[in-house]
Design an enzyme around this catalytic site. Sequence first.
Site, PDB file in Angstrom:
ATOM      1  N   TYR A  72       0.831  -1.203   0.000  1.00  0.00           N
ATOM      2  CA  TYR A  72       0.000   0.000   0.000  1.00  0.00           C
ATOM      3  C   TYR A  72       0.865   1.252   0.000  1.00  0.00           C
ATOM      4  CZ  TYR A  72      -4.462  -2.328   0.119  1.00  0.00           C
ATOM      5  OH  TYR A  72      -5.548  -3.084  -0.256  1.00  0.00           O
ATOM      6  N   ARG A  75       1.628   1.807  -3.560  1.00  0.00           N
ATOM      7  CA  ARG A  75       0.483   2.390  -4.258  1.00  0.00           C
ATOM      8  C   ARG A  75       0.275   3.848  -3.847  1.00  0.00           C
ATOM      9  NH1 ARG A  75      -4.557  -1.295  -3.580  1.00  0.00           N
ATOM     10  NH2 ARG A  75      -5.516   0.411  -4.738  1.00  0.00           N
ATOM     11  N   VAL A 108      -9.829   4.607  -4.412  1.00  0.00           N
ATOM     12  CA  VAL A 108      -9.313   4.975  -3.089  1.00  0.00           C
ATOM     13  C   VAL A 108      -8.235   6.053  -3.216  1.00  0.00           C
ATOM     14  CG1 VAL A 108      -9.849   2.713  -2.108  1.00  0.00           C
ATOM     15  CG2 VAL A 108      -7.600   3.092  -3.186  1.00  0.00           C
ATOM     16  N   ASP A 109      -8.105   6.665  -4.417  1.00  0.00           N
ATOM     17  CA  ASP A 109      -6.982   7.581  -4.681  1.00  0.00           C
ATOM     18  C   ASP A 109      -7.277   9.035  -4.323  1.00  0.00           C
ATOM     19  OD1 ASP A 109      -7.721   7.049  -8.203  1.00  0.00           O
ATOM     20  OD2 ASP A 109      -8.598   8.518  -6.821  1.00  0.00           O
ATOM     21  N   HIS A 124     -15.033   2.576  -1.210  1.00  0.00           N
ATOM     22  CA  HIS A 124     -13.988   1.617  -0.826  1.00  0.00           C
ATOM     23  C   HIS A 124     -12.895   2.265   0.023  1.00  0.00           C
ATOM     24  CE1 HIS A 124     -15.136  -1.194  -4.415  1.00  0.00           C
ATOM     25  NE2 HIS A 124     -16.011  -1.215  -3.450  1.00  0.00           N
TER      26      HIS A 124
HETATM   27  P1  OAD Z   1     -11.192  -2.723 -12.911  1.00  0.00           P
HETATM   28  O1  OAD Z   1      -9.754  -2.789 -13.139  1.00  0.00           O
HETATM   29  O2  OAD Z   1     -11.937  -3.948 -12.580  1.00  0.00           O
HETATM   30  O3  OAD Z   1     -11.893  -2.124 -14.233  1.00  0.00           O
HETATM   31  C1  OAD Z   1     -11.400  -0.965 -14.829  1.00  0.00           C
HETATM   32  C2  OAD Z   1     -12.349  -0.659 -15.988  1.00  0.00           C
HETATM   33  O4  OAD Z   1     -11.952   0.596 -16.542  1.00  0.00           O
HETATM   34  C3  OAD Z   1     -12.294  -1.696 -17.121  1.00  0.00           C
HETATM   35  O5  OAD Z   1     -13.637  -1.989 -17.503  1.00  0.00           O
HETATM   36  C4  OAD Z   1     -11.563  -0.957 -18.242  1.00  0.00           C
HETATM   37  O6  OAD Z   1     -12.052  -1.330 -19.523  1.00  0.00           O
HETATM   38  C5  OAD Z   1     -11.914   0.493 -17.945  1.00  0.00           C
HETATM   39  N1  OAD Z   1     -10.920   1.477 -18.383  1.00  0.00           N
HETATM   40  C6  OAD Z   1      -9.589   1.326 -18.532  1.00  0.00           C
HETATM   41  N2  OAD Z   1      -9.031   2.518 -18.928  1.00  0.00           N
HETATM   42  C7  OAD Z   1     -10.053   3.422 -18.996  1.00  0.00           C
HETATM   43  C8  OAD Z   1     -10.151   4.811 -19.325  1.00  0.00           C
HETATM   44  N3  OAD Z   1      -9.075   5.516 -19.651  1.00  0.00           N
HETATM   45  N4  OAD Z   1     -11.366   5.412 -19.287  1.00  0.00           N
HETATM   46  C9  OAD Z   1     -12.488   4.704 -18.947  1.00  0.00           C
HETATM   47  N5  OAD Z   1     -12.462   3.388 -18.616  1.00  0.00           N
HETATM   48  C10 OAD Z   1     -11.264   2.758 -18.645  1.00  0.00           C
HETATM   49  O7  OAD Z   1     -11.467  -1.591 -11.809  1.00  0.00           O
HETATM   50  P2  OAD Z   1     -12.804  -1.259 -10.991  1.00  0.00           P
HETATM   51  O8  OAD Z   1     -14.021  -1.494 -11.771  1.00  0.00           O
HETATM   52  O9  OAD Z   1     -12.602   0.079 -10.413  1.00  0.00           O
HETATM   53  O10 OAD Z   1     -12.076  -3.107  -4.956  1.00  0.00           O
HETATM   54  O11 OAD Z   1     -12.697  -2.356  -9.819  1.00  0.00           O
HETATM   55  C11 OAD Z   1     -13.684  -2.363  -8.830  1.00  0.00           C
HETATM   56  C12 OAD Z   1     -13.061  -2.795  -7.519  1.00  0.00           C
HETATM   57  O12 OAD Z   1     -12.359  -4.044  -7.709  1.00  0.00           O
HETATM   58  C13 OAD Z   1     -11.999  -1.864  -6.982  1.00  0.00           C
HETATM   59  O13 OAD Z   1     -12.500  -0.773  -6.301  1.00  0.00           O
HETATM   60  C14 OAD Z   1     -11.223  -2.796  -6.058  1.00  0.00           C
HETATM   61  C15 OAD Z   1     -11.102  -3.957  -7.030  1.00  0.00           C
HETATM   62  O14 OAD Z   1     -10.844  -5.136  -6.465  1.00  0.00           O
HETATM   63  C16 OAD Z   1     -11.552  -3.378  -3.752  1.00  0.00           C
HETATM   64  O15 OAD Z   1     -10.361  -3.413  -3.564  1.00  0.00           O
HETATM   65  C17 OAD Z   1     -12.544  -3.620  -2.697  1.00  0.00           C
END
Ligand code: OAD
Length: 250
Positions: A72, A75, A108-109, A124
């Site tokens: 962490y 990150r 979380v940023d 989160h």
């Molecule tokens: P993911 O990494 O699962 O998904 C990121 C999404 O963003 C994907 O669908 C990509 O296609 C899309 N993407 C990538 N670049 C992009 C851009 N420039 N503009 C728009 N979209 C883009 O991340 P999250 O959905 O945030 O939870 O993940 C959800 C949760 O899973 C997180 O908060 C974390 C993780 O495990 C915990 O840690 C509890």
Amino acid sequence: MPNAGSGITDALVSALRRARSVAVLTGSGVSAESGVPTFRDAQTGLWARYEPQELATPEAFERDPGLVWEWYEWRRDLVRAAKPNPGHRALTELERRVPSFSLATQNVDGLHRRAGSESVLELHGNIMRSKCSVEGMEAEPREGDESVPPLCPGCGGFLRPDVVWFGEALPEDAFAAASGAARGCDVFLSAGTSSLVYPAASLPYEAARSGALLVEINPDDTPLTQHADHALRGRAGEVLPALVAALGEA
Ligand code: OAD
């Protein structure tokens, strides 16, 4: 047509102009253009390098608190070096223009707040905050505490990042507020999330069930795409500014 490339239509622009209430859910894709890795993008995503279970669970922290803390810290350095991008700023502008606005984020940023967004709901947690792993309340290390992880000034227990780990509940108030906003909005924007992690991923469906117009912004398909009224293909840092610009002068 305002910005055919990404699928921004006149119908969407006029719906957004008429909207009294807009609710937004963001994911790590919105911060990708700020240099903060997403979770699941192959090769680049954090989960491509580490098994989530290895680092983002209470069990992992129990097993090796130093390893988890150092991950962490790594990150945190990425987040410290990051700056809000045009996608974050476009949401700040949209907040200014809509009577009722809510921005729930899985990130979380803290970049939404750094961009000036006010009504941010951190579903989160926030990686820049720490809390006591024993008492659960927010705490910062004592000056000069070199231990890894540092210790709670109150009880001497290990400090941990104030984020939601797998298997842990979301902050109740933040999630309840996000659900309320989803049920009451005219337009729901889901941006930069893979729509895989619940309960956050349930919010767009709650909005759709309440009659909101559902808009997804993502370069790729997600399980939500087929349910979206408008699936805008592209990067959040380009599509969100284009969408807000299409609204014309405030
Ligand atoms: P993911 O990494 O699962 O998904 C990121 C999404 O963003 C994907 O669908 C990509 O296609 C899309 N993407 C990538 N670049 C992009 C851009 N420039 N503009 C728009 N979209 C883009 O991340 P999250 O959905 O945030 O939870 O993940 C959800 C949760 O899973 C997180 O908060 C974390 C993780 O495990 C915990 O840690 C509890």
